[in-house]
Motif scaffolding. Structure first.
Motif, PDB file in Angstrom:
ATOM      1  N   UNK A  11     -10.077   1.638  63.632  1.00 28.83           N
ATOM      2  CA  UNK A  11      -8.939   1.275  62.783  1.00 28.83           C
ATOM      3  C   UNK A  11      -9.428   1.091  61.353  1.00 28.83           C
ATOM      4  N   UNK A  12      -8.755   1.702  60.398  1.00 28.71           N
ATOM      5  CA  UNK A  12      -9.176   1.621  58.998  1.00 28.71           C
ATOM      6  C   UNK A  12      -8.332   0.617  58.213  1.00 28.71           C
ATOM      7  N   UNK A  13      -7.015   0.673  58.412  1.00 31.60           N
ATOM      8  CA  UNK A  13      -6.117  -0.126  57.575  1.00 31.60           C
ATOM      9  C   UNK A  13      -6.311  -1.628  57.781  1.00 31.60           C
ATOM     10  N   UNK A  14      -6.775  -2.039  58.947  1.00 33.78           N
ATOM     11  CA  UNK A  14      -6.930  -3.475  59.226  1.00 33.78           C
ATOM     12  C   UNK A  14      -8.385  -3.932  59.182  1.00 33.78           C
ATOM     13  N   UNK A  15      -9.275  -3.086  58.653  1.00 34.75           N
ATOM     14  CA  UNK A  15     -10.701  -3.430  58.600  1.00 34.75           C
ATOM     15  C   UNK A  15     -11.064  -3.952  57.211  1.00 34.75           C
ATOM     16  N   UNK A  16     -11.935  -4.955  57.164  1.00 32.47           N
ATOM     17  CA  UNK A  16     -12.418  -5.474  55.886  1.00 32.47           C
ATOM     18  C   UNK A  16     -13.167  -4.385  55.124  1.00 32.47           C
TER      19      UNK A  16
ATOM     20  N   UNK B   2       1.066  -0.605  66.996  1.00 29.68           N
ATOM     21  CA  UNK B   2       2.261  -0.147  66.286  1.00 29.68           C
ATOM     22  C   UNK B   2       2.332  -0.761  64.891  1.00 29.68           C
ATOM     23  N   UNK B   3       1.854  -2.006  64.757  1.00 25.62           N
ATOM     24  CA  UNK B   3       1.894  -2.695  63.468  1.00 25.62           C
ATOM     25  C   UNK B   3       0.725  -2.312  62.561  1.00 25.62           C
TER      26      UNK B   3
END
Length: 262
Positions: free
Chosen positions: A67-72, A123-124
């Motif tokens: 996951x990229x969008x939720x990674x620091x 999904x989020x």
């Protein structure tokens, strides 16, 4: 690792039961009909397995499609290891197969809840169609495992309605607990007093000691009453709000593992 070591140890009786053998290597008697190995019961066994599977799925996803969008930002350069993904995929397949073969109906319900949480989080926090394709393939593989290893479980599922309509021991304990709670609706019988209260007031299972209600929520209601449940419930709601907010909005160093643990 510890969970899977226990799981493989306890999966042997389940496997041998499924093949119709009476003992492992002619020495270790198989616990017929329980599907729990050396665990207390099927639910204990299956819940450990499914808990590990839900976490390992995150690790599996991490190795194939992070996951990229939720990674620091400091964790954006997430390295992938194909060898690890293969190992984790095998572990997932074995875990699901063993858990389903145990025949735990409550465990399957818990697994469904966990998968539902995974679906909502992805999904989020995920916007990749390729990742959803991967997840769809994984679910398809899970259905195949259910078809192969779930005969005992599917048989028990068809018996669920008859169990609840008849004198199923757990259902009888729940009914009796409800009747006892009605004597002490506001404060309950007191924290940790289920054994004493139940065995004093019960009208079922003579000569048998019930140590717990076979359901955490039923026992909580009996021991703490409406007031206790309200206080504890409010605390859990506050904790859940903090957790949900963090999972929906914050960035994580390893989001796949955080989601798997959640």
């Amino acid at each position: 690792t510890e969970i899977y070591t226990l799981s493989l140890h306890d999966a042997l009786p389940i496997w041998y039961r499924a093949t119709g053998r009476q003992a492992i290597l002619g020495l270790w008697p198989v616990t017929w009909g329980s599907g729990a190995g050396t665990f207390a019961n099927q639910n204990h066994f299956a819940n450990w397995i499914y808990m590990a599977c839900l976490f390992i799925f995150g690790w599996f996803l991490r190795q194939l499609h992070p996951l990229r969008a939720s990674r620091l930002p400091s964790g954006m350069a997430a390295t992938r290891r194909a060898g690890d993904a293969v190992f984790l995929g095998v572990a997932l397949a074995l875990g699901l197969g063993i858990g389903l073969a145990s025949g735990s109906r409550a465990g399957l319900l818990a697994l469904g809840c966990g998968l539902g949480c995974w679906a909502m989080l992805l999904a989020l926090r995920s916007h990749s169609r390729r990742r959803w394709l991967l997840i769809g393939l994984a679910l398809g593989a899970g259905c195949l495992i259910l078809a192969v290893a779930g005969e005992f479980l599917l048989g028990r599922m068809t018996e669920a309605r008859l169990d609840l309509a008849g004198h199923y021991p757990k259902a009888e304990i729940w009914k009796q607990s409800w009747a006892i709670w009605r004597r002490f609706p506001w404060l309950g019988t007191g924290w940790g007093t289920f054994v004493t209260a139940f065995n004093y007031y019960k009208t079922i299972l003579p000569g048998f000691t019930c140590w717990h209600a076979e359901n955490e929520y039923v026992q909580l209601l009996l021991e703490t009453g409406l007031i206790g449940c309200g206080v504890l419930g409010a605390g859990l709601v506050c904790l859940a709000r903090v957790l949900v907010r963090a999972l929906r909005q914050e960035r994580w160093r390893e989001p796949e593992l955080a989601f798997g643990a959640a």
